[in-house]
Design a protein around this motif. Structure first.
Motif, PDB file in Angstrom:
ATOM      1  N   LEU A 103      64.653  17.802  26.582  1.00 17.72           N
ATOM      2  CA  LEU A 103      65.360  16.520  26.497  1.00 17.72           C
ATOM      3  C   LEU A 103      65.662  16.157  25.050  1.00 17.72           C
ATOM      4  O   LEU A 103      66.761  15.685  24.725  1.00 17.72           O
ATOM      5  N   SER A 104      64.690  16.366  24.181  1.00 20.35           N
ATOM      6  CA  SER A 104      64.874  16.032  22.779  1.00 20.35           C
ATOM      7  C   SER A 104      65.964  16.888  22.152  1.00 20.35           C
ATOM      8  O   SER A 104      66.815  16.385  21.400  1.00 20.35           O
ATOM      9  N   SER A 105      65.989  18.182  22.483  1.00 16.06           N
ATOM     10  CA  SER A 105      66.904  19.122  21.833  1.00 16.06           C
ATOM     11  C   SER A 105      68.288  19.136  22.446  1.00 16.06           C
ATOM     12  O   SER A 105      69.290  19.272  21.738  1.00 16.06           O
ATOM     13  N   TYR A 106      68.356  19.009  23.782  1.00 14.83           N
ATOM     14  CA  TYR A 106      69.613  19.253  24.482  1.00 14.83           C
ATOM     15  C   TYR A 106      70.145  18.045  25.254  1.00 14.83           C
ATOM     16  O   TYR A 106      71.219  18.118  25.852  1.00 14.83           O
ATOM     17  N   GLY A 107      69.396  16.949  25.271  1.00 17.80           N
ATOM     18  CA  GLY A 107      69.836  15.784  26.017  1.00 17.80           C
ATOM     19  C   GLY A 107      71.144  15.220  25.482  1.00 17.80           C
ATOM     20  O   GLY A 107      71.327  15.096  24.271  1.00 17.80           O
ATOM     21  N   GLN A 108      72.055  14.877  26.392  1.00 15.75           N
ATOM     22  CA  GLN A 108      73.338  14.279  26.039  1.00 15.75           C
ATOM     23  C   GLN A 108      73.250  12.756  26.158  1.00 15.75           C
ATOM     24  O   GLN A 108      72.522  12.226  26.999  1.00 15.75           O
ATOM     25  N   ILE A 109      74.000  12.069  25.332  1.00 12.05           N
ATOM     26  CA  ILE A 109      73.935  10.608  25.290  1.00 12.05           C
ATOM     27  C   ILE A 109      74.827   9.988  26.369  1.00 12.05           C
ATOM     28  O   ILE A 109      76.009  10.338  26.492  1.00 12.05           O
ATOM     29  N   VAL A 110      74.256   9.089  27.163  1.00 12.46           N
ATOM     30  CA  VAL A 110      75.008   8.280  28.118  1.00 12.46           C
ATOM     31  C   VAL A 110      74.538   6.828  27.993  1.00 12.46           C
ATOM     32  O   VAL A 110      73.454   6.560  27.478  1.00 12.46           O
ATOM     33  N   LYS A 111      75.376   5.907  28.476  1.00 12.68           N
ATOM     34  CA  LYS A 111      75.074   4.478  28.334  1.00 12.68           C
ATOM     35  C   LYS A 111      75.198   3.796  29.689  1.00 12.68           C
ATOM     36  O   LYS A 111      76.232   3.207  30.017  1.00 12.68           O
ATOM     37  N   PRO A 112      74.145   3.851  30.504  1.00 12.95           N
ATOM     38  CA  PRO A 112      74.207   3.264  31.845  1.00 12.95           C
ATOM     39  C   PRO A 112      74.311   1.740  31.799  1.00 12.95           C
ATOM     40  O   PRO A 112      73.874   1.096  30.844  1.00 12.95           O
ATOM     41  N   LYS A 113      74.883   1.195  32.867  1.00 15.61           N
ATOM     42  CA  LYS A 113      75.036  -0.254  32.972  1.00 15.61           C
ATOM     43  C   LYS A 113      73.883  -0.911  33.721  1.00 15.61           C
ATOM     44  O   LYS A 113      73.695  -2.134  33.613  1.00 15.61           O
ATOM     45  N   HIS A 114      73.155  -0.130  34.516  1.00 12.32           N
ATOM     46  CA  HIS A 114      72.069  -0.697  35.310  1.00 12.32           C
ATOM     47  C   HIS A 114      70.792   0.118  35.154  1.00 12.32           C
ATOM     48  O   HIS A 114      70.835   1.343  35.004  1.00 12.32           O
ATOM     49  N   TYR A 115      69.673  -0.572  35.158  1.00 13.85           N
ATOM     50  CA  TYR A 115      68.341   0.019  35.214  1.00 13.85           C
ATOM     51  C   TYR A 115      67.667  -0.591  36.436  1.00 13.85           C
ATOM     52  O   TYR A 115      67.362  -1.783  36.450  1.00 13.85           O
ATOM     53  N   GLN A 116      67.482   0.235  37.488  1.00 20.13           N
ATOM     54  CA  GLN A 116      67.045  -0.303  38.772  1.00 20.13           C
ATOM     55  C   GLN A 116      68.035  -1.392  39.192  1.00 20.13           C
ATOM     56  O   GLN A 116      69.227  -1.138  39.273  1.00 20.13           O
ATOM     57  N   ASN A 117      67.545  -2.624  39.394  1.00 20.78           N
ATOM     58  CA  ASN A 117      68.461  -3.711  39.759  1.00 20.78           C
ATOM     59  C   ASN A 117      68.694  -4.675  38.591  1.00 20.78           C
ATOM     60  O   ASN A 117      69.051  -5.831  38.785  1.00 20.78           O
ATOM     61  N   LYS A 118      68.523  -4.160  37.357  1.00 20.56           N
ATOM     62  CA  LYS A 118      68.692  -4.976  36.156  1.00 20.56           C
ATOM     63  C   LYS A 118      69.981  -4.582  35.430  1.00 20.56           C
ATOM     64  O   LYS A 118      70.322  -3.398  35.341  1.00 20.56           O
ATOM     65  N   ASP A 119      70.680  -5.569  34.894  1.00 19.22           N
ATOM     66  CA  ASP A 119      71.881  -5.341  34.101  1.00 19.22           C
ATOM     67  C   ASP A 119      71.445  -5.020  32.668  1.00 19.22           C
ATOM     68  O   ASP A 119      70.812  -5.846  32.014  1.00 19.22           O
ATOM     69  N   ILE A 120      71.770  -3.795  32.186  1.00 18.19           N
ATOM     70  CA  ILE A 120      71.366  -3.401  30.834  1.00 18.19           C
ATOM     71  C   ILE A 120      72.578  -3.034  29.976  1.00 18.19           C
ATOM     72  O   ILE A 120      72.417  -2.442  28.910  1.00 18.19           O
ATOM     73  N   GLY A 156      74.256  -2.424  42.075  1.00 18.67           N
ATOM     74  CA  GLY A 156      73.052  -2.786  41.345  1.00 18.67           C
ATOM     75  C   GLY A 156      72.374  -4.040  41.835  1.00 18.67           C
ATOM     76  O   GLY A 156      71.408  -4.512  41.223  1.00 18.67           O
ATOM     77  N   SER A 157      72.839  -4.599  42.946  1.00 12.57           N
ATOM     78  CA  SER A 157      72.256  -5.839  43.453  1.00 12.57           C
ATOM     79  C   SER A 157      70.859  -5.631  44.032  1.00 12.57           C
ATOM     80  O   SER A 157      70.082  -6.587  44.125  1.00 12.57           O
ATOM     81  N   LYS A 158      70.543  -4.401  44.447  1.00 11.12           N
ATOM     82  CA  LYS A 158      69.202  -4.056  44.911  1.00 11.12           C
ATOM     83  C   LYS A 158      68.818  -2.698  44.351  1.00 11.12           C
ATOM     84  O   LYS A 158      69.681  -1.871  44.028  1.00 11.12           O
TER      85      LYS A 158
END
Length: 241
Positions: free
Chosen positions: A18-35, A152-154
């Protein structure tokens, strides 16, 4: 497919990759939370990570970040008990789980998803040891319609299904393998627990069926770590045990 003979190797290599090869993404939800826009949740991700684990040796390495062995054991007991929600295991990790309670309950529990299907799979494996049908669906399992909550509501399960296959090992013994498919797993917070709980489910069903436990074959569509936890990815796991 990578093959690991113990949990220390598994945790060390997953973190390194993960440290060496992980690609960057920017999700909008974490579980049912807006992030959306929260820098802490910028994500390093590996797509479709697969491996095989052949033993639970060095299992303490699975909990090196979460320190959640006690929770995992209590959680497993509740998972194999019908229709438990919220149960009591969550209180052992109250700092993590309390935020996801809605009117005193979780949006889903593994107990609810396993109810009914677990006993059917055990019966199937007893009666047909060559079957390819012994699947326990978690996402959408037991009549739940998780696709209604893509907004993301639930919360919806990160686990898709567990699939069980009885096959002969190199010694000619019948053993029960578990094939575990997840859409998502957080390496720092949940991955080790996911591995442990899947292995315990394999052991539980193997005892019920009357064969030895085999291997864990694990596919994760998104193995990831959040920016707030990236400092853990380069940890020497052995130094933390």
């Amino acid at each position: 497919m990578r093959i690991f003979s113990n949990c220390l190797e598994l945790m060390s290599e997953m973190g390194r990759e993960l440290s060496s090869y992980g690609q960057i993404v920017k999700p909008k939800h974490y579980q049912n939370k807006d992030i959306e826009g929260n820098e802490d949740y910028i994500t390093k991700e590996i797509i479709c990570q697969q491996y095989c684990l052949t033993s639970l040796k060095n299992e303490e390495a699975l909990f090196v970040f979460s320190h959640a062995k006690e929770w995992a054991d209590e959680e497993f007991s509740e998972r194999i008990t019908p229709n438990v929600n919220p149960g009591e295991a969550w209180e052992l990790r109250r700092d993590l789980w309390e935020q996801f309670l809605v009117n005193g309950y979780f949006d889903y529990s593994y107990s609810e998803r396993l109810t009914g299907t677990l006993s059917k799979v055990i019966d199937l494996l007893i009666n047909d040891q060559d079957t390819r049908k012994a699947v326990i669906p978690i996402f959408g399992g037991n009549g739940y319609i998780d696709t209604n909550y893509y907004d993301g509501s639930k919360r919806i399960p990160c686990s898709m299904y567990y699939d069980f296959l009885i096959r002969e090992n190199g010694k000619g013994e019948k053993v029960l393998h578990i094939c575990y498919h997840q859409r998502s797993s957080d390496y720092c917070i949940h991955f080790g627990n996911d591995v442990y709980l899947a292995w315990k489910l394999m052991e539980y069903i193997s005892r019920a069926v009357g064969v030895k436990p085999g291997y864990l074959y694990h596919t994760i569509d998104s193995l990831h770590a959040y920016k707030k936890d990236w400092y853990l990815l380069n940890s020497n796991i052995e130094d933390l045990l």
